[in-house]
Design a protein around this motif. Sequence first.
Motif, PDB file in Angstrom:
ATOM      1  N   MET A 134     -14.424  29.816  27.201  1.00 50.69           N
ATOM      2  CA  MET A 134     -14.533  29.379  25.811  1.00 50.69           C
ATOM      3  C   MET A 134     -15.988  29.130  25.405  1.00 50.69           C
ATOM      4  SD  MET A 134     -11.568  29.709  24.807  1.00 50.69           S
ATOM      5  CE  MET A 134     -10.098  30.140  25.724  1.00 50.69           C
ATOM      6  N   LYS A 135     -16.904  29.765  26.124  1.00 51.21           N
ATOM      7  CA  LYS A 135     -18.321  29.646  25.788  1.00 51.21           C
ATOM      8  C   LYS A 135     -18.645  30.675  24.701  1.00 51.21           C
ATOM      9  CE  LYS A 135     -22.842  29.520  28.013  1.00 51.21           C
ATOM     10  NZ  LYS A 135     -23.534  29.467  29.316  1.00 51.21           N
ATOM     11  N   LEU A 136     -19.030  30.204  23.530  1.00 47.50           N
ATOM     12  CA  LEU A 136     -19.304  31.092  22.408  1.00 47.50           C
ATOM     13  C   LEU A 136     -20.772  31.487  22.331  1.00 47.50           C
ATOM     14  CD1 LEU A 136     -17.217  29.267  19.640  1.00 47.50           C
ATOM     15  CD2 LEU A 136     -16.437  30.860  21.412  1.00 47.50           C
ATOM     16  N   MET A 137     -21.639  30.538  22.677  1.00 49.90           N
ATOM     17  CA  MET A 137     -23.091  30.750  22.733  1.00 49.90           C
ATOM     18  C   MET A 137     -23.572  29.986  23.958  1.00 49.90           C
ATOM     19  SD  MET A 137     -23.907  29.908  18.698  1.00 49.90           S
ATOM     20  CE  MET A 137     -25.674  30.222  18.836  1.00 49.90           C
ATOM     21  N   ILE A 148      -7.859  18.421  25.133  1.00 53.44           N
ATOM     22  CA  ILE A 148      -9.253  18.685  24.748  1.00 53.44           C
ATOM     23  C   ILE A 148     -10.190  18.190  25.854  1.00 53.44           C
ATOM     24  CG2 ILE A 148     -11.074  18.104  23.076  1.00 53.44           C
ATOM     25  CD1 ILE A 148      -8.884  18.085  20.901  1.00 53.44           C
ATOM     26  N   ILE A 149      -9.903  17.006  26.391  1.00 57.40           N
ATOM     27  CA  ILE A 149     -10.708  16.467  27.501  1.00 57.40           C
ATOM     28  C   ILE A 149     -10.702  17.446  28.681  1.00 57.40           C
ATOM     29  CG2 ILE A 149     -10.811  14.627  29.249  1.00 57.40           C
ATOM     30  CD1 ILE A 149     -11.801  13.658  26.561  1.00 57.40           C
ATOM     31  N   ASP A 194     -15.088  23.423  31.137  1.00 58.22           N
ATOM     32  CA  ASP A 194     -16.358  24.062  30.806  1.00 58.22           C
ATOM     33  C   ASP A 194     -17.536  23.457  31.576  1.00 58.22           C
ATOM     34  OD1 ASP A 194     -15.560  26.124  29.050  1.00 58.22           O
ATOM     35  OD2 ASP A 194     -15.304  24.699  27.423  1.00 58.22           O
ATOM     36  N   GLY A 195     -17.235  22.535  32.487  1.00 60.31           N
ATOM     37  CA  GLY A 195     -18.262  22.022  33.386  1.00 60.31           C
ATOM     38  C   GLY A 195     -18.966  20.770  32.909  1.00 60.31           C
ATOM     39  N   ALA A 239     -18.204  11.686  29.503  1.00 56.29           N
ATOM     40  CA  ALA A 239     -19.210  10.637  29.271  1.00 56.29           C
ATOM     41  C   ALA A 239     -20.529  11.198  28.748  1.00 56.29           C
ATOM     42  CB  ALA A 239     -19.444   9.848  30.549  1.00 56.29           C
ATOM     43  N   GLN A 240     -20.750  12.508  28.865  1.00 51.74           N
ATOM     44  CA  GLN A 240     -21.978  13.117  28.339  1.00 51.74           C
ATOM     45  C   GLN A 240     -21.937  13.240  26.814  1.00 51.74           C
ATOM     46  OE1 GLN A 240     -21.510  16.523  31.393  1.00 51.74           O
ATOM     47  NE2 GLN A 240     -23.668  16.629  30.824  1.00 51.74           N
TER      48      GLN A 240
END
Length: 249
Positions: free
Chosen positions: A4-7, A53-54, A60-61, A65-66
């Motif tokens: 799900m990485k778009l950019m 969502i979490i 996605d790595g 908490a970030q």
Amino acid sequence: KHPMKLMDSVYMVGSGTAGFSMTNAFDCTVYLVDGKDELALIDAGVGVQPERIIKQIERDGFAPAQIGRILLTHGHGDHAGGAYALSKACGATVYAMEPAAEFIRKGDIHALSLESAIEAGVYEAGYRFIPCAVEPLEPNQEIRVGQVTLKVIPTEGHSAGHCSYWGEIDGKTVLFAGDAIQCDGKIALQAIWDCDLQRYIETIHRLNTLKPDVLLPAHGRFALENGALHIQKAEDKLKTLALPPNSIE
């Protein structure tokens, strides 16, 4: 690894049946912005099954908490209903433009048009909107998300206090449009108290000056190149005194 990485710095971490059916059916598309030192979410989904969502954020790595900020485009349930749960899970601050911020703080289901939306079947019967603390945003305010700066663009018309987020990410100009505009120049007019056609027309004119490379709406598909062409389609319709196609039928 990152489906799900778009950019390089933008991920899709939530999306319902009006998008890509990866999390709860009623979720809008939720984007994660990776500013390296800090992350932000654009919108928060409906608040049903926020753990999905979490899980996507973690897939996605990233660690929840970030995420320091949750930037809401407006107060409707599919965008802001998840703000309480995700802000608690991430320890993040929630932001929205007034008056949407006040509606979310109070959980004002009348102002958020939730009663009528539930009656219309937009959300499941028994759906509850959980209010949460919201920091107000000013028009044209700049928000730093680590190494990324996003600007608050007022884009009312779909609803009161609607805003979009605009900035340069990975060398491209990116517009997180919320419900202000979708691909193919579609808009989202609804029979609700705060949907305002005149403001919507002003919003399209304003967005058309931005000429974004990347258009990331909250529903439907997105454009990773030539995003400006989709806004131009709406502008061209207005020039004929017609309205752009409506995504809500």
